[in-house]
Scaffold this motif. Structure first.
Motif, PDB file in Angstrom:
ATOM      1  N   THR A   1      74.465   6.714  59.554  1.00  0.00           N
ATOM      2  CA  THR A   1      74.962   6.886  60.911  1.00  0.00           C
ATOM      3  C   THR A   1      76.199   6.018  61.084  1.00  0.00           C
ATOM      4  O   THR A   1      76.319   4.963  60.458  1.00  0.00           O
ATOM      5  CB  THR A   1      73.895   6.504  61.949  1.00  0.00           C
ATOM      6  OG1 THR A   1      74.406   6.699  63.269  1.00  0.00           O
ATOM      7  CG2 THR A   1      73.470   5.046  61.799  1.00  0.00           C
TER       8      THR A   1
ATOM      9  N   THR B   1      67.352   4.940  57.942  1.00  0.00           N
ATOM     10  CA  THR B   1      68.722   5.147  58.406  1.00  0.00           C
ATOM     11  C   THR B   1      69.577   3.954  57.997  1.00  0.00           C
ATOM     12  O   THR B   1      69.159   2.800  58.163  1.00  0.00           O
ATOM     13  CB  THR B   1      68.772   5.293  59.932  1.00  0.00           C
ATOM     14  OG1 THR B   1      68.025   6.458  60.310  1.00  0.00           O
ATOM     15  CG2 THR B   1      70.207   5.454  60.429  1.00  0.00           C
TER      16      THR B   1
ATOM     17  N   ALA C   1      71.826   3.336  66.249  1.00  0.00           N
ATOM     18  CA  ALA C   1      70.702   3.322  65.309  1.00  0.00           C
ATOM     19  C   ALA C   1      69.684   2.253  65.684  1.00  0.00           C
ATOM     20  O   ALA C   1      68.467   2.491  65.657  1.00  0.00           O
ATOM     21  CB  ALA C   1      71.219   3.089  63.897  1.00  0.00           C
TER      22      ALA C   1
END
Length: 313
Positions: A176, A154, A182
């Motif tokens: 994100t 991510t 996150a």
């Protein structure tokens, strides 16, 4: 000088074979920990608009090299700076210059390799997050994609569109909008920013999280509570004992009895790494000339077609 290999940025990047790089950087980190490296303190010459720094180093089995890097204000990005330079590789036996290459991919990829070794050595299994959208974050995501394309990553940053572009470099990458969200779900966090103040807070980190912090040349990436609560690891002792930019902003106020472990000592099993599942671990990178030597060695060997079995193990 006719036989000196000259590589531009694209050719340098193309010759940074990921698995060869990981092996060479591991050898360099261990050599630093065992005090087998010759690397004098960094020096710099100052011009009106910036500086030119020099980082020579010798690593047994990897070679002799020097990096010259200019750091100048970037008019297109107020408050930020450019880092441009070259790495020159020499024959350690007779001093012949062997190659000149672009310093930017060398620096970015050797730094990503060291950060990845820290995660392989110290992190527990779980979600991986990369914070940042610049050149260092790009190198980190690209290296992870090359080494472990089946493990999701991510990407989080202040610029959502830049995060999406960067995440697309990984087969299982996703972007994100929120750094905090996150990080709260992560087992490993790679901080790759140009921060001047902390972008990561201790309160966001779950028990057992590992943080590889490789940015923060202009200020701390991590807050004081994270440093206070974590087991600390670095490439070299100077990360904590010398002032920035050679030392880390986050490690300047450590108490005298605070232990900072060299990552190379953990890699060669001469020092412990993680000691409990819930332990917070932090690898704080400031870079080291030995890592430039390792990367330059790989570039030269790859570009000249030397076999993988000729590389140090």
């Amino acid at each position: 000088m006719n036989d000196v290999l000259v590589l531009d940025r694209a050719a340098t990047a193309a010759a940074l074979d990921p698995r060869r790089l990981m092996a060479a950087v591991s050898d360099a980190l261990v050599a630093v920990a065992r005090d087998a490296v010759s690397a004098p303190p960094r020096i710099a010459a100052f011009a009106p608009g910036g500086l030119l720094g020099a980082m020579p180093g010798y690593v047994p089995g990897l070679g002799l090299a020097a990096k010259l890097v200019s750091v100048f204000a970037d008019p297109a990005r107020p408050g930020r700076s450019t880092h441009r330079g070259i790495v020159a590789l020499f024959d350690p036996e007779d001093g012949r210059p062997l190659a000149v290459m672009d310093a930017e991919p060398v620096t970015a990829w050797r730094t990503a390799a060291a950060a990845t070794h820290s995660a392989w050595t110290l992190a527990r299994p779980g979600p991986v997050v990369v914070i940042g959208t610049g050149a260092q974050a790009r190198a980190q995501v690209s290296l992870l994609a090359a080494l472990h394309p089946a493990e999701p990553v991510t990407v989080a940053g202040r610029d959502p569109e830049a995060a999406r572009v960067l995440a697309a470099l990984h087969p299982l990458g996703r972007a994100t909008d929120g750094i905090e969200t996150a990080v709260r779900e992560a087992a490993t966090v790679y901080c790759c920013t140009g921060a001047t103040r902390p972008v990561l807070r201790r309160a966001w980190l779950a028990p057992g999280t590992h943080v590889s912090s490789v940015g923060g040349s202009h200020g701390p990436e991590l807050d004081d509570d994270t440093i206070r609560n974590a087991a600390l690891f670095t490439e070299w002792h100077g990360a904590a004992t010398t002032p920035p930019p050679s030392g880390a902003h986050e490690l300047q106020r450590l108490p005298g009895d605070r232990d900072v472990v060299l990552l190379g000592s953990v890699l060669c099993r001469e020092a412990p790494g993680r000691t409990s599942p819930d332990q917070l671990t932090v690898f704080k990178s400031t870079g080291h000339a030995a890592l430039d030597v390792a990367a330059a060695h790989v570039v030269h060997r790859t570009a000249t077609g030397r076999r993988a079995d000729e590389l140090p193990r």
